[in-house]
Design an enzyme around this catalytic site. Structure first.
Site, PDB file in Angstrom:
ATOM      1  N   TYR A 172       0.834  -1.208   0.000  1.00  0.00           N
ATOM      2  CA  TYR A 172       0.000   0.000   0.000  1.00  0.00           C
ATOM      3  C   TYR A 172       0.876   1.269   0.000  1.00  0.00           C
ATOM      4  CZ  TYR A 172      -3.387   3.332   2.057  1.00  0.00           C
ATOM      5  OH  TYR A 172      -4.184   4.423   2.327  1.00  0.00           O
ATOM      6  N   LYS A 184       1.253   4.287  -2.811  1.00  0.00           N
ATOM      7  CA  LYS A 184       0.910   5.680  -2.538  1.00  0.00           C
ATOM      8  C   LYS A 184       2.091   6.613  -2.869  1.00  0.00           C
ATOM      9  CE  LYS A 184      -3.343   5.231  -1.022  1.00  0.00           C
ATOM     10  NZ  LYS A 184      -4.470   5.843  -1.737  1.00  0.00           N
TER      11      LYS A 184
HETATM   12  N1  NAD Z   1      -8.717   6.581   6.246  1.00  0.00           N
HETATM   13  C1  NAD Z   1      -7.429   6.803   6.372  1.00  0.00           C
HETATM   14  O1  NAD Z   1      -6.890   6.864   7.490  1.00  0.00           O
HETATM   15  C2  NAD Z   1      -6.573   7.020   5.156  1.00  0.00           C
HETATM   16  C3  NAD Z   1      -5.244   7.411   5.364  1.00  0.00           C
HETATM   17  C4  NAD Z   1      -4.436   7.653   4.273  1.00  0.00           C
HETATM   18  C5  NAD Z   1      -4.951   7.528   2.993  1.00  0.00           C
HETATM   19  N2  NAD Z   1      -6.240   7.133   2.813  1.00  0.00           N
HETATM   20  C6  NAD Z   1      -6.719   7.031   1.432  1.00  0.00           C
HETATM   21  O2  NAD Z   1      -7.897   7.789   1.275  1.00  0.00           O
HETATM   22  C7  NAD Z   1      -8.735   7.169   0.310  1.00  0.00           C
HETATM   23  C8  NAD Z   1     -10.109   6.923   0.923  1.00  0.00           C
HETATM   24  O3  NAD Z   1      -9.970   6.075   2.045  1.00  0.00           O
HETATM   25  P1  NAD Z   1     -11.145   5.899   3.109  1.00  0.00           P
HETATM   26  O4  NAD Z   1     -10.513   5.719   4.438  1.00  0.00           O
HETATM   27  O5  NAD Z   1     -12.168   6.941   2.893  1.00  0.00           O
HETATM   28  O6  NAD Z   1     -11.670   4.451   2.679  1.00  0.00           O
HETATM   29  P2  NAD Z   1     -13.169   3.925   2.472  1.00  0.00           P
HETATM   30  O7  NAD Z   1     -13.063   2.443   2.375  1.00  0.00           O
HETATM   31  O8  NAD Z   1     -14.071   4.514   3.489  1.00  0.00           O
HETATM   32  O9  NAD Z   1     -13.548   4.540   1.046  1.00  0.00           O
HETATM   33  C9  NAD Z   1     -12.933   4.077  -0.122  1.00  0.00           C
HETATM   34  C10 NAD Z   1     -13.952   4.115  -1.247  1.00  0.00           C
HETATM   35  O10 NAD Z   1     -13.311   3.569  -2.424  1.00  0.00           O
HETATM   36  C11 NAD Z   1     -14.265   2.716  -3.051  1.00  0.00           C
HETATM   37  N3  NAD Z   1     -13.585   1.717  -3.870  1.00  0.00           N
HETATM   38  C12 NAD Z   1     -12.839   0.669  -3.446  1.00  0.00           C
HETATM   39  N4  NAD Z   1     -12.440  -0.059  -4.502  1.00  0.00           N
HETATM   40  C13 NAD Z   1     -12.944   0.545  -5.613  1.00  0.00           C
HETATM   41  C14 NAD Z   1     -12.883   0.275  -6.995  1.00  0.00           C
HETATM   42  N5  NAD Z   1     -12.240  -0.811  -7.479  1.00  0.00           N
HETATM   43  N6  NAD Z   1     -13.501   1.117  -7.856  1.00  0.00           N
HETATM   44  C15 NAD Z   1     -14.184   2.194  -7.386  1.00  0.00           C
HETATM   45  N7  NAD Z   1     -14.300   2.502  -6.093  1.00  0.00           N
HETATM   46  C16 NAD Z   1     -13.680   1.688  -5.207  1.00  0.00           C
HETATM   47  C17 NAD Z   1     -15.032   2.065  -1.897  1.00  0.00           C
HETATM   48  O11 NAD Z   1     -16.276   1.516  -2.335  1.00  0.00           O
HETATM   49  C18 NAD Z   1     -15.196   3.249  -0.953  1.00  0.00           C
HETATM   50  O12 NAD Z   1     -16.358   3.982  -1.223  1.00  0.00           O
HETATM   51  C19 NAD Z   1      -8.030   5.889  -0.123  1.00  0.00           C
HETATM   52  O13 NAD Z   1      -7.301   6.151  -1.303  1.00  0.00           O
HETATM   53  C20 NAD Z   1      -7.082   5.611   1.021  1.00  0.00           C
HETATM   54  O14 NAD Z   1      -5.972   4.868   0.607  1.00  0.00           O
HETATM   55  C21 NAD Z   1      -7.077   6.880   3.864  1.00  0.00           C
END
Ligand code: NAD
Length: 255
Positions: free
Chosen positions: A148, A152
């Site tokens: 992951y 990123k």
């Molecule tokens: N939550 C955190 O702490 C955090 C930290 C750093 C980075 N991120 C990044 O932020 C972004 C959102 O994360 P989040 O925590 O809101 O996660 P989340 O799981 O709540 O939301 C992710 C969304 O992506 C969608 N998704 C997954 N696979 C998919 C696909 N193949 N096609 C289309 N949509 C798809 C899911 O259905 C979901 O709605 C991600 O890129 C994640 O890597 C999150």
């Protein structure tokens, strides 16, 4: 931005993407939500007077046909936010299945690449636009996220590449690196004491984790004309997680 500029949020059904939709709507944007979670995308769009589309970012033809449909039925996109992503299970590399690399990379890096390629080229042809990609604090340091995190880090570099590619045609491309964000999934893990240590908040300079709204406000800023001079940049929104890291070695924690 002008009132009613249109943004497409890929991954806007849940979590940070849904917060981006809410915050951008509050700033006057018209919201399009695309997500693999069709019901979640519909729910986000319904709350915000927007439109939703089913999209799996691993399907290149589906991204192309969504771009065609938006061109035909809606018109110019002012901004694209790519927040779709999946996470890495916390297991030692020796126990990870061989296909885990491909599964995670297909959504996070490959999906982000093709969404940028397809929508960015159209923005360049129309003479402008803004893209904001979702990177991560894990891109900037060593962590157990050995698939992951590198993906990123590649998104941050790819963002800079596309910023160079299309800057002459008015397209800005930036990324945001969130720390630990209290989306419902993480709030649940934290409350159960799963995965995160009890003193997690104490590791952050601000003594708390990040609210989804705080990432979304940064995304909205980068997408808006208030950031008209900013491209090829990554902004870390981590409540000072990285800032706190070395204090452990010196004092056993922040003062
Ligand atoms: N939550 C955190 O702490 C955090 C930290 C750093 C980075 N991120 C990044 O932020 C972004 C959102 O994360 P989040 O925590 O809101 O996660 P989340 O799981 O709540 O939301 C992710 C969304 O992506 C969608 N998704 C997954 N696979 C998919 C696909 N193949 N096609 C289309 N949509 C798809 C899911 O259905 C979901 O709605 C991600 O890129 C994640 O890597 C999150």
């Amino acid at each position: 931005m002008s009132q009613n500029d249109v943004v497409l949020v890929i991954g806007g059904a849940n979590g940070i993407g849904a917060a981006c939709c809410e915050v951008m709507h509050a700033h006057g944007w018209s919201i399009l939500v695309a997500d693999k979670d069709e019901a979640g995308a519909e729910a986000t769009a319904a709350r915000l007077d927007g439109r939703s589309f089913a999209l799996d970012v691993t399907d290149i033809a589906a991204i192309e046909s969504l771009a065609d449909r938006i061109d035909r039925d809606i018109g110019r996109l002012a901004a694209l936010v790519v927040s779709s992503g999946i996470f890495q299970p916390n297991v030692p590399v020796e126990q990870a299945p061989a296909d885990l690399f491909d599964t995670i990379t297909a959504v996070n890096l490959r999906g982000t690449y093709h969404a940028n390629r397809i929508f960015g080229a159209r923005m360049a042809a129309q003479g402008g636009g803004a893209i904001v990609n979702m990177a991560s604090a894990t891109a900037h340091a060593s962590s157990p996220n050995n698939i992951y995190g590198p993906g990123k880090a590649a998104i941050i570099n790819m963002t800079k590449c596309f910023a160079g590619e299309w800057g002459g045609r008015g397209v800005r491309v930036n990324s945001v690196s969130p720390g630990i964000v209290l989306v419902p999934r993480i709030r649940g893990l934290k409350a159960k004491g799963d995965r995160y240590p009890p003193d997690l908040d104490e590791q952050m300079a601000l003594r708390r984790c990040v609210e989804p709204r705080e990432v979304a406000e940064t995304v909205e800023f980068l997408a808006s004309s208030r950031a008209s001079g900013i491209t090829g940049t990554d902004i870390v929104v981590d409540c000072g997680w990285a800032t706190g890291a070395l204090w452990n070695a010196y004092l056993g924690g922040l003062r």
